[in-house]
Design a protein around this motif. Sequence first.
Motif, PDB file in Angstrom:
ATOM      1  N   HIS A 175       0.819  -1.224   0.000  1.00 58.51           N
ATOM      2  CA  HIS A 175       0.000   0.000   0.000  1.00 58.51           C
ATOM      3  C   HIS A 175       0.848   1.267   0.000  1.00 58.51           C
ATOM      4  O   HIS A 175       0.448   2.304   0.543  1.00 58.51           O
ATOM      5  N   LYS A 176       2.007   1.146  -0.646  1.00 58.14           N
ATOM      6  CA  LYS A 176       2.852   2.353  -0.728  1.00 58.14           C
ATOM      7  C   LYS A 176       2.432   3.172  -1.937  1.00 58.14           C
ATOM      8  O   LYS A 176       2.966   3.018  -3.025  1.00 58.14           O
ATOM      9  N   ASN A 177       1.459   3.990  -1.752  1.00 61.08           N
ATOM     10  CA  ASN A 177       1.010   4.870  -2.835  1.00 61.08           C
ATOM     11  C   ASN A 177       0.337   6.082  -2.220  1.00 61.08           C
ATOM     12  O   ASN A 177       0.194   6.164  -0.986  1.00 61.08           O
ATOM     13  N   ALA A 178      -0.063   7.010  -3.069  1.00 58.32           N
ATOM     14  CA  ALA A 178      -0.572   8.296  -2.586  1.00 58.32           C
ATOM     15  C   ALA A 178      -1.759   8.126  -1.629  1.00 58.32           C
ATOM     16  O   ALA A 178      -1.918   8.888  -0.682  1.00 58.32           O
ATOM     17  N   LYS A 179      -2.586   7.114  -1.861  1.00 59.61           N
ATOM     18  CA  LYS A 179      -3.769   6.946  -1.000  1.00 59.61           C
ATOM     19  C   LYS A 179      -3.536   5.970   0.146  1.00 59.61           C
ATOM     20  O   LYS A 179      -4.398   5.809   1.019  1.00 59.61           O
ATOM     21  N   GLY A 180      -2.416   5.287   0.114  1.00 60.13           N
ATOM     22  CA  GLY A 180      -2.131   4.300   1.166  1.00 60.13           C
ATOM     23  C   GLY A 180      -3.081   3.112   1.117  1.00 60.13           C
ATOM     24  O   GLY A 180      -3.352   2.470   2.131  1.00 60.13           O
ATOM     25  N   GLU A 181      -3.580   2.811  -0.083  1.00 62.13           N
ATOM     26  CA  GLU A 181      -4.538   1.701  -0.232  1.00 62.13           C
ATOM     27  C   GLU A 181      -3.903   0.517  -0.949  1.00 62.13           C
ATOM     28  O   GLU A 181      -2.915   0.658  -1.652  1.00 62.13           O
ATOM     29  N   TYR A 182      -4.519  -0.640  -0.752  1.00 65.01           N
ATOM     30  CA  TYR A 182      -4.095  -1.828  -1.504  1.00 65.01           C
ATOM     31  C   TYR A 182      -4.794  -1.786  -2.852  1.00 65.01           C
ATOM     32  O   TYR A 182      -6.005  -2.009  -2.929  1.00 65.01           O
ATOM     33  N   TYR A 183      -4.020  -1.475  -3.890  1.00 60.56           N
ATOM     34  CA  TYR A 183      -4.599  -1.318  -5.226  1.00 60.56           C
ATOM     35  C   TYR A 183      -4.603  -2.646  -5.974  1.00 60.56           C
ATOM     36  O   TYR A 183      -3.547  -3.253  -6.175  1.00 60.56           O
ATOM     37  N   LEU A 184      -5.739  -3.026  -6.455  1.00 63.05           N
ATOM     38  CA  LEU A 184      -5.833  -4.203  -7.327  1.00 63.05           C
ATOM     39  C   LEU A 184      -4.946  -4.033  -8.566  1.00 63.05           C
ATOM     40  O   LEU A 184      -4.329  -4.976  -9.067  1.00 63.05           O
ATOM     41  N   THR A 185      -4.901  -2.791  -9.013  1.00 63.16           N
ATOM     42  CA  THR A 185      -4.155  -2.485 -10.239  1.00 63.16           C
ATOM     43  C   THR A 185      -2.675  -2.839 -10.127  1.00 63.16           C
ATOM     44  O   THR A 185      -2.005  -3.041 -11.134  1.00 63.16           O
ATOM     45  N   ASP A 186      -2.168  -2.930  -8.904  1.00 60.53           N
ATOM     46  CA  ASP A 186      -0.740  -3.256  -8.720  1.00 60.53           C
ATOM     47  C   ASP A 186      -0.392  -4.669  -9.161  1.00 60.53           C
ATOM     48  O   ASP A 186       0.773  -4.986  -9.380  1.00 60.53           O
ATOM     49  N   ILE A 187      -1.383  -5.535  -9.284  1.00 63.54           N
ATOM     50  CA  ILE A 187      -1.036  -6.905  -9.678  1.00 63.54           C
ATOM     51  C   ILE A 187      -0.464  -6.959 -11.097  1.00 63.54           C
ATOM     52  O   ILE A 187       0.231  -7.894 -11.451  1.00 63.54           O
ATOM     53  N   VAL A 188      -0.725  -5.916 -11.866  1.00 64.12           N
ATOM     54  CA  VAL A 188      -0.171  -5.870 -13.230  1.00 64.12           C
ATOM     55  C   VAL A 188       1.351  -5.811 -13.163  1.00 64.12           C
ATOM     56  O   VAL A 188       2.051  -6.607 -13.791  1.00 64.12           O
ATOM     57  N   GLU A 189       1.856  -4.888 -12.368  1.00 68.95           N
ATOM     58  CA  GLU A 189       3.308  -4.719 -12.255  1.00 68.95           C
ATOM     59  C   GLU A 189       3.932  -5.973 -11.642  1.00 68.95           C
ATOM     60  O   GLU A 189       4.991  -6.440 -12.073  1.00 68.95           O
ATOM     61  N   ILE A 190       3.252  -6.525 -10.648  1.00 73.97           N
ATOM     62  CA  ILE A 190       3.774  -7.720  -9.963  1.00 73.97           C
ATOM     63  C   ILE A 190       3.843  -8.896 -10.945  1.00 73.97           C
ATOM     64  O   ILE A 190       4.867  -9.576 -11.048  1.00 73.97           O
ATOM     65  N   ALA A 191       2.788  -9.089 -11.707  1.00 77.70           N
ATOM     66  CA  ALA A 191       2.752 -10.206 -12.660  1.00 77.70           C
ATOM     67  C   ALA A 191       3.774  -9.997 -13.767  1.00 77.70           C
ATOM     68  O   ALA A 191       4.500 -10.930 -14.147  1.00 77.70           O
ATOM     69  N   ALA A 192       3.857  -8.755 -14.274  1.00 82.58           N
ATOM     70  CA  ALA A 192       4.810  -8.477 -15.359  1.00 82.58           C
ATOM     71  C   ALA A 192       6.237  -8.730 -14.887  1.00 82.58           C
ATOM     72  O   ALA A 192       7.046  -9.312 -15.616  1.00 82.58           O
ATOM     73  N   ALA A 193       6.535  -8.329 -13.652  1.00 85.23           N
ATOM     74  CA  ALA A 193       7.890  -8.527 -13.115  1.00 85.23           C
ATOM     75  C   ALA A 193       8.219 -10.007 -12.980  1.00 85.23           C
ATOM     76  O   ALA A 193       9.385 -10.405 -13.040  1.00 85.23           O
ATOM     77  N   GLN A 194       7.188 -10.824 -12.810  1.00 87.01           N
ATOM     78  CA  GLN A 194       7.433 -12.277 -12.691  1.00 87.01           C
ATOM     79  C   GLN A 194       7.490 -12.946 -14.061  1.00 87.01           C
ATOM     80  O   GLN A 194       7.585 -14.167 -14.161  1.00 87.01           O
ATOM     81  N   GLY A 195       7.396 -12.126 -15.100  1.00 92.32           N
ATOM     82  CA  GLY A 195       7.481 -12.674 -16.459  1.00 92.32           C
ATOM     83  C   GLY A 195       6.179 -13.318 -16.927  1.00 92.32           C
ATOM     84  O   GLY A 195       6.151 -13.996 -17.954  1.00 92.32           O
ATOM     85  N   LEU A 196       5.091 -13.081 -16.183  1.00 94.47           N
ATOM     86  CA  LEU A 196       3.799 -13.631 -16.620  1.00 94.47           C
ATOM     87  C   LEU A 196       3.236 -12.765 -17.747  1.00 94.47           C
ATOM     88  O   LEU A 196       3.579 -11.577 -17.861  1.00 94.47           O
ATOM     89  N   ASP A 197       2.378 -13.352 -18.557  1.00 93.95           N
ATOM     90  CA  ASP A 197       1.799 -12.596 -19.664  1.00 93.95           C
ATOM     91  C   ASP A 197       0.663 -11.713 -19.148  1.00 93.95           C
ATOM     92  O   ASP A 197      -0.288 -12.193 -18.519  1.00 93.95           O
ATOM     93  N   VAL A 198       0.795 -10.420 -19.411  1.00 94.49           N
ATOM     94  CA  VAL A 198      -0.218  -9.456 -18.968  1.00 94.49           C
ATOM     95  C   VAL A 198      -0.644  -8.650 -20.192  1.00 94.49           C
ATOM     96  O   VAL A 198       0.224  -8.157 -20.921  1.00 94.49           O
ATOM     97  N   VAL A 199      -1.924  -8.537 -20.427  1.00 92.10           N
ATOM     98  CA  VAL A 199      -2.340  -7.756 -21.594  1.00 92.10           C
ATOM     99  C   VAL A 199      -3.479  -6.800 -21.258  1.00 92.10           C
ATOM    100  O   VAL A 199      -4.240  -7.034 -20.313  1.00 92.10           O
TER     101      VAL A 199
END
Length: 453
Positions: free
Chosen positions: A193-217
């Motif tokens: 939750h390190k972001n401007a609102k201090g919330e757990y963003y669902l949208t962050d899973i994109v970066e997490i998945a991409a960093a793991q080399g998973l296919d994200v589109v």
Amino acid sequence: MSQRSCLSVILAAGEGTRMKSALPKVLHKIAGLPMVAHVVKAAEAAGAGDQALVIGHGAEEMRKAAQKFAPKAESFVQEKRLGTAHAVLAARDAISKGYDDILVMFGDTPLIDPEVLIAARQKLAKGTAVVVVGFRTSNPSGYGRLIEKGGKLIAIREEKDCTDEEKKITFCNGGLMAIAGKQALKLLDAVGHKNAKGEYYLTDIVEIAAAQGLDVVATEASFENALGINNRAELAEAEGIWQTRRRREAMLSGVTLIAPETVFFSHDTEIGADTIVEPNVWFGPGVKIAAGAKIHAFSHIEGATIASDCDVGPFARLRPGADLKQKAKVGNFCEVKQATIEEGAKVNHLTYIGDARIGAGANIGAGTITCNYDGYSKFFTDIGEGAFVGSNSSLVAPITIGKGGYIASGSVITESVPDDALAFGRARQRTLAGKGKELRERFASAAAARKKS
Ligand code: UD1
Ligand code: MG
């Protein structure tokens, strides 16, 4: 696709303060159905066999309402509103059952097209881990921006966390995500939750998945698919879009709408080909119209069944339980409630028919009233085939008028009338020759005397 199991997780824990309403936001209706129920319907149409509803604000009311529109859905309460990823994790027990596909949807985004969901699921079937449904807009303010690199989606950045450069991106997150069931919990649990609102963003899973080399589109859908409702102006906008779609669908299926923009459908209106609907007609829930009916202008129809070749209105009001058989006619300023109008029967003018059956071919004169209510209970009126009820008659229920019965105009009928009988329920007329003139003269001289004194 059908062999892949699918769970939809529908987020609806938000307060919806901008609706300024005692009713939870997602229970506000579009086309007579709570907006969250539209979301459930779309998920079902896309093959989601199970639904998880994440609720918070107004949980009790939500649960009760959900029993109606999604009786099989499981509800999960998100106690604290800590962000969209946190909300999805409220349904951890459902997700961990091990589905092939997880669809994350917002309860306040009711115009989502099942085709968009199906396309996203097809991508999962091909091995993609996360599919984000995006849309393009010239006014992206408030939306998460889709950050792509080399044609790949690498992150979603919420407006408040965007650099000035990123803010210029017009490809936005529509809020809908499809996640491979196998990866879902792992990705969600990695969200911080390190972001401007201090919330757990669902949208962050994109970066997490991409960093793991998973296919994200990211896929692109039209703006309607992402239209989130926050206030009543947006509610009306969504209603407008829904109605426009439905009118077009009706016309393409063979229904004539003379002024389509003035006809309002309900989510469940069924209407057959070659029916003509004149301007300014309102359909409430539960209306079924067969082929070839005519619905004249300014009619208000709810919970009614209308058979083929019926003629309704102008200015007719059909209330729940109105059942018009073939070629029946209900004309201007008539109200029909919980009553069957048999084949070819006519209720043409200024009449109330409630808790009744009007036999085939019967003719109900202008101003007829079925007096069905004594202030405490409702009673039934049965009118036989081919009966004739003269104008301005009151039929005091419970009462039966036999086949071919004939009621004299202006009658108050309190006793049942046998087949083919003639019934008068009014005082017999007296006509006194010359008395009219005599009366006028008497009144004139009395008035003159009053003026003098
Ligand atoms: C969200 C997306 C944003 C996207 C936009 C589209 C995130 C972090 N951002 O932003 O990228 O462009 O939708 O409309 O996902 N909810 C809960 N519990 C919570 C938080 C939210 O149930 O703790 C529900 C809300 O009731 C709502 C949905 O999740 O139905 C979205 O939340 P909202 O606050 O509207 O997110 P946005 O800021 O619009
Ligand atoms: Mg929103």
